[in-house]
Scaffold this active site. Sequence first.
Site, PDB file in Angstrom:
ATOM      1  N   ASP A   1      34.978  48.722  51.033  1.00  0.00           N
ATOM      2  CA  ASP A   1      36.350  49.206  50.886  1.00  0.00           C
ATOM      3  C   ASP A   1      36.541  50.643  51.343  1.00  0.00           C
ATOM      4  O   ASP A   1      37.410  51.362  50.853  1.00  0.00           O
ATOM      5  CB  ASP A   1      36.743  49.090  49.404  1.00  0.00           C
ATOM      6  CG  ASP A   1      35.672  49.662  48.495  1.00  0.00           C
ATOM      7  OD1 ASP A   1      34.916  50.525  48.973  1.00  0.00           O
ATOM      8  OD2 ASP A   1      35.578  49.261  47.322  1.00  0.00           O
TER       9      ASP A   1
ATOM     10  N   GLU B   1      40.327  53.091  47.619  1.00  0.00           N
ATOM     11  CA  GLU B   1      39.554  51.865  47.874  1.00  0.00           C
ATOM     12  C   GLU B   1      40.290  50.596  47.457  1.00  0.00           C
ATOM     13  O   GLU B   1      40.184  49.573  48.126  1.00  0.00           O
ATOM     14  CB  GLU B   1      38.184  51.938  47.189  1.00  0.00           C
ATOM     15  CG  GLU B   1      37.208  52.923  47.812  1.00  0.00           C
ATOM     16  CD  GLU B   1      37.382  54.352  47.306  1.00  0.00           C
ATOM     17  OE1 GLU B   1      38.347  54.611  46.537  1.00  0.00           O
ATOM     18  OE2 GLU B   1      36.571  55.213  47.673  1.00  0.00           O
TER      19      GLU B   1
ATOM     20  N   ARG C   1      36.419  59.988  44.148  1.00  0.00           N
ATOM     21  CA  ARG C   1      37.561  60.861  44.374  1.00  0.00           C
ATOM     22  C   ARG C   1      38.382  61.089  43.110  1.00  0.00           C
ATOM     23  O   ARG C   1      38.789  62.205  42.803  1.00  0.00           O
ATOM     24  CB  ARG C   1      38.481  60.169  45.379  1.00  0.00           C
ATOM     25  CG  ARG C   1      38.787  60.921  46.603  1.00  0.00           C
ATOM     26  CD  ARG C   1      39.312  59.930  47.635  1.00  0.00           C
ATOM     27  NE  ARG C   1      38.440  59.975  48.778  1.00  0.00           N
ATOM     28  CZ  ARG C   1      38.632  60.775  49.803  1.00  0.00           C
ATOM     29  NH1 ARG C   1      39.667  61.575  49.835  1.00  0.00           N
ATOM     30  NH2 ARG C   1      37.794  60.788  50.810  1.00  0.00           N
TER      31      ARG C   1
ATOM     32  N   HIS D   1      25.803  64.342  45.674  1.00  0.00           N
ATOM     33  CA  HIS D   1      26.502  63.818  46.858  1.00  0.00           C
ATOM     34  C   HIS D   1      26.842  64.965  47.816  1.00  0.00           C
ATOM     35  O   HIS D   1      27.002  66.102  47.396  1.00  0.00           O
ATOM     36  CB  HIS D   1      27.792  63.126  46.366  1.00  0.00           C
ATOM     37  CG  HIS D   1      28.443  62.210  47.358  1.00  0.00           C
ATOM     38  ND1 HIS D   1      29.271  62.658  48.359  1.00  0.00           N
ATOM     39  CD2 HIS D   1      28.415  60.858  47.478  1.00  0.00           C
ATOM     40  CE1 HIS D   1      29.719  61.625  49.057  1.00  0.00           C
ATOM     41  NE2 HIS D   1      29.209  60.512  48.555  1.00  0.00           N
TER      42      HIS D   1
HETATM   43  C1  UD1 Z   1      33.415  57.401  50.748  1.00  0.00           C
HETATM   44  C2  UD1 Z   1      34.186  56.138  50.408  1.00  0.00           C
HETATM   45  C3  UD1 Z   1      33.808  55.635  49.037  1.00  0.00           C
HETATM   46  C4  UD1 Z   1      32.302  55.472  48.911  1.00  0.00           C
HETATM   47  C5  UD1 Z   1      31.608  56.770  49.320  1.00  0.00           C
HETATM   48  C6  UD1 Z   1      30.128  56.539  49.348  1.00  0.00           C
HETATM   49  C7  UD1 Z   1      36.398  56.199  51.428  1.00  0.00           C
HETATM   50  C8  UD1 Z   1      37.842  56.391  51.217  1.00  0.00           C
HETATM   51  N1  UD1 Z   1      35.615  56.405  50.377  1.00  0.00           N
HETATM   52  O1  UD1 Z   1      33.845  58.406  49.840  1.00  0.00           O
HETATM   53  O2  UD1 Z   1      34.417  54.388  48.786  1.00  0.00           O
HETATM   54  O3  UD1 Z   1      32.006  55.187  47.579  1.00  0.00           O
HETATM   55  O4  UD1 Z   1      32.030  57.154  50.620  1.00  0.00           O
HETATM   56  O5  UD1 Z   1      29.416  57.700  49.152  1.00  0.00           O
HETATM   57  O6  UD1 Z   1      35.990  55.830  52.492  1.00  0.00           O
HETATM   58  N2  UD1 Z   1      30.201  64.561  53.663  1.00  0.00           N
HETATM   59  C9  UD1 Z   1      29.271  65.323  54.354  1.00  0.00           C
HETATM   60  N3  UD1 Z   1      28.113  64.715  54.765  1.00  0.00           N
HETATM   61  C10 UD1 Z   1      27.829  63.402  54.500  1.00  0.00           C
HETATM   62  C11 UD1 Z   1      28.779  62.659  53.792  1.00  0.00           C
HETATM   63  C12 UD1 Z   1      29.955  63.241  53.381  1.00  0.00           C
HETATM   64  O7  UD1 Z   1      29.488  66.491  54.594  1.00  0.00           O
HETATM   65  O8  UD1 Z   1      26.772  62.914  54.897  1.00  0.00           O
HETATM   66  C13 UD1 Z   1      31.482  65.165  53.264  1.00  0.00           C
HETATM   67  C14 UD1 Z   1      32.622  64.795  54.253  1.00  0.00           C
HETATM   68  O9  UD1 Z   1      32.739  65.656  55.291  1.00  0.00           O
HETATM   69  C15 UD1 Z   1      33.838  64.826  53.366  1.00  0.00           C
HETATM   70  C16 UD1 Z   1      33.319  64.538  51.992  1.00  0.00           C
HETATM   71  O10 UD1 Z   1      31.917  64.589  52.042  1.00  0.00           O
HETATM   72  O11 UD1 Z   1      34.438  66.091  53.388  1.00  0.00           O
HETATM   73  C17 UD1 Z   1      33.801  63.223  51.474  1.00  0.00           C
HETATM   74  O12 UD1 Z   1      33.480  62.159  52.369  1.00  0.00           O
HETATM   75  P1  UD1 Z   1      34.467  60.934  52.613  1.00  0.00           P
HETATM   76  O13 UD1 Z   1      33.804  59.943  53.489  1.00  0.00           O
HETATM   77  O14 UD1 Z   1      35.789  61.444  53.053  1.00  0.00           O
HETATM   78  O15 UD1 Z   1      34.694  60.281  51.199  1.00  0.00           O
HETATM   79  P2  UD1 Z   1      33.691  59.944  50.047  1.00  0.00           P
HETATM   80  O16 UD1 Z   1      34.230  60.567  48.848  1.00  0.00           O
HETATM   81  O17 UD1 Z   1      32.301  60.237  50.450  1.00  0.00           O
HETATM   82  N1  UDP Z   2      21.864  56.012  46.845  1.00  0.00           N
HETATM   83  C1  UDP Z   2      20.827  56.554  47.607  1.00  0.00           C
HETATM   84  N2  UDP Z   2      20.513  57.877  47.432  1.00  0.00           N
HETATM   85  C2  UDP Z   2      21.148  58.686  46.537  1.00  0.00           C
HETATM   86  C3  UDP Z   2      22.199  58.107  45.761  1.00  0.00           C
HETATM   87  C4  UDP Z   2      22.534  56.774  45.950  1.00  0.00           C
HETATM   88  O1  UDP Z   2      20.219  55.859  48.415  1.00  0.00           O
HETATM   89  O2  UDP Z   2      20.813  59.860  46.434  1.00  0.00           O
HETATM   90  C5  UDP Z   2      22.249  54.611  47.091  1.00  0.00           C
HETATM   91  C6  UDP Z   2      22.310  53.703  45.878  1.00  0.00           C
HETATM   92  O3  UDP Z   2      21.077  53.038  45.691  1.00  0.00           O
HETATM   93  C7  UDP Z   2      23.430  52.737  46.232  1.00  0.00           C
HETATM   94  C8  UDP Z   2      24.308  53.511  47.175  1.00  0.00           C
HETATM   95  O4  UDP Z   2      23.578  54.646  47.568  1.00  0.00           O
HETATM   96  O5  UDP Z   2      22.958  51.609  46.943  1.00  0.00           O
HETATM   97  C9  UDP Z   2      25.587  53.895  46.487  1.00  0.00           C
HETATM   98  O6  UDP Z   2      26.288  54.802  47.259  1.00  0.00           O
HETATM   99  P1  UDP Z   2      27.513  55.592  46.677  1.00  0.00           P
HETATM  100  O7  UDP Z   2      27.372  55.737  45.214  1.00  0.00           O
HETATM  101  O8  UDP Z   2      27.623  56.829  47.499  1.00  0.00           O
HETATM  102  O9  UDP Z   2      28.752  54.655  47.057  1.00  0.00           O
HETATM  103  P2  UDP Z   2      29.465  53.429  46.330  1.00  0.00           P
HETATM  104  O10 UDP Z   2      28.472  52.369  46.090  1.00  0.00           O
HETATM  105  O11 UDP Z   2      30.094  53.951  45.078  1.00  0.00           O
HETATM  106  O12 UDP Z   2      30.520  53.017  47.295  1.00  0.00           O
END
Ligand code: UD1
Ligand code: UDP
Length: 359
Positions: free
Chosen positions: A94, A130, A206, A236
Site C-alpha cells: 500500500d 496507505e 506517519r 528508521h
Molecule cells: C513508506 C510507506 C509506508 C511503509 C514505509 C516502510 C508510503 C506512503 N508509505 O513510508 O507504508 O510502511 O515506507 O518503511 O509510501 N528516507 C531516506 N532514506 C531511506 C528511506 C527513507 O532518507 O532509505 C526518507 C525519505 O527521503 C523521506 C522519509 O524518509 O523523507 C519518509 O519516506 P517515505 O517513503 O516518504 O515514507 P515512509 O514514511 O518511509
Molecule cells: N526490518 C528490517 N530492518 C530494520 C527494521 C525492519 O529489515 O531495521 C524489516 C522487518 O523485518 C519487516 C519490514 O522491515 O519485514 C518492515 O518494514 P517497515 O516497518 O519499514 O514497513 P511496514 O511493514 O510497516 O510497511
Amino acid sequence: MKFCFIVGTRPEVIKVAPVYKFFLQMNEEAFVVATAQHREMMDMMLNVFEIKARYDLNVMTHDQTLDDVVASIMQRLPKILQIERPDILLVQGDTTTALSCALCAFHWKIPVAHIEAGLRSHDLYDPFPEEMNRRVIDAVSEYLFAPTNKAKENLIKEGIEENRIHVVGNSVVDALKIIKEKFDLHEIRSRTVPFERYILLTLHRRENIGERMISILSGVARFAMEHDVHVVLPVHKNPKVRQIVFETVRANHRFFLMEPVDYVTFLALLEGCWFVVTDSGGVQEEAPSFGKFVVVARRTTERPELIESGFGALAGASEESVYRAMVSASEVELDSVENPFGDGKTSERIWRILRSVTR
Ligand code: UD1
Ligand code: UDP
C-alpha cells in the site's frame, strides 16, 4: 509472458523478493523496476536477496512529499512500460510506489496483480495515506492476492468480483523462511546486541510522527525502567522519525539505538527478543513465526488476525496505554509458532494462479 515486479521501499522488497525469485526459478520472463522511494533501505534489502533491478527510477529526494513521489514515478515509469510491454505488472502492499505504478499500468491497459490485497483498517486517515492507496490499488487490479480470508471478505464487501480474488497467504512468511534456512540467526544476534533480554521496538508510521511518537517512547521507557530491561531500536531513515527518537531517548541508557539493520539481522533480533513493540505492518506478520508477542502501537489495525490468534494487542498510542499493554505482554506465554498470515507457499500459489489464467 513477461512479468514486471515493482519495488520501492524496504517492506516491498522483502515481500516481493520470494515471489520474483520463484518466477525466475520457474523460468518465467520476469524483471524488477525499483522506484527507489527508499534509497538506502531499499538497496539494503535488494542486496540481502541478491536482486538487481533492471530499471531504477531513483525518485527519492530529501524530505519528499507524497506528491513528489507520485509525480516522479508517473513521469518515469511509462517510458519503461513502452519499452518492455509487460503482460502483467505486480505491485505489493500500500505504498505510494505501489499506488503510482498500479495507476500507471492501468492507464497503459497492463493488467495489475496486487500482492497483499484486501487489508482494511476502515479509517481513511489511519494509516494515512496507505488505507486510500490500498483501496485504489484493489480497484484497478485484475488479480487480487489476499493474504487471509478476512482480507477476501473485505474485498467482497466492497463489491469486487469473487473470481478476481485469490487467498494465497502473505509472502513475508516465504521471505523469512528463506532467511531462517540460510543463516544462523542465533550467532548473528549474539554479535549484534550485548544483552540476553530486550524489547525490540520499531516506529515509523506517519500518523504517529509528532506527539504520539513521543508518548509511545515514554511508555516504553517507563516499562524498561520498571522492569530493568533494554530496548533495541533500529531507527528508521525518515528524518522526522530520527529527530523525535534522538531528542526523546538518545540520552536514556536503556535504549540501544541502531541504524536500520539488514533483514537477516532484523530477524535475528526478532528471534532473540522478549517481545515486540511496533507500528510496522510487516513486523506484526513476522513475529508469530518466532513465537513473539506484539504490542501494536497504533489506534487501528488492518491485521486483526494477529490479535485474534493471541499473538498481539492493539495498544493505541498514548504513554499509559502502551505501558499497560507492555505490562500485559510481559505476562503472556506463547507456545505456538503457527503463523496466521501464511505458510511459506504464497509465491508458488501466485505463480500457479497467474500461469493458469494467462496461458
Ligand atoms: C513508506 C510507506 C509506508 C511503509 C514505509 C516502510 C508510503 C506512503 N508509505 O513510508 O507504508 O510502511 O515506507 O518503511 O509510501 N528516507 C531516506 N532514506 C531511506 C528511506 C527513507 O532518507 O532509505 C526518507 C525519505 O527521503 C523521506 C522519509 O524518509 O523523507 C519518509 O519516506 P517515505 O517513503 O516518504 O515514507 P515512509 O514514511 O518511509
Ligand atoms: N526490518 C528490517 N530492518 C530494520 C527494521 C525492519 O529489515 O531495521 C524489516 C522487518 O523485518 C519487516 C519490514 O522491515 O519485514 C518492515 O518494514 P517497515 O516497518 O519499514 O514497513 P511496514 O511493514 O510497516 O510497511
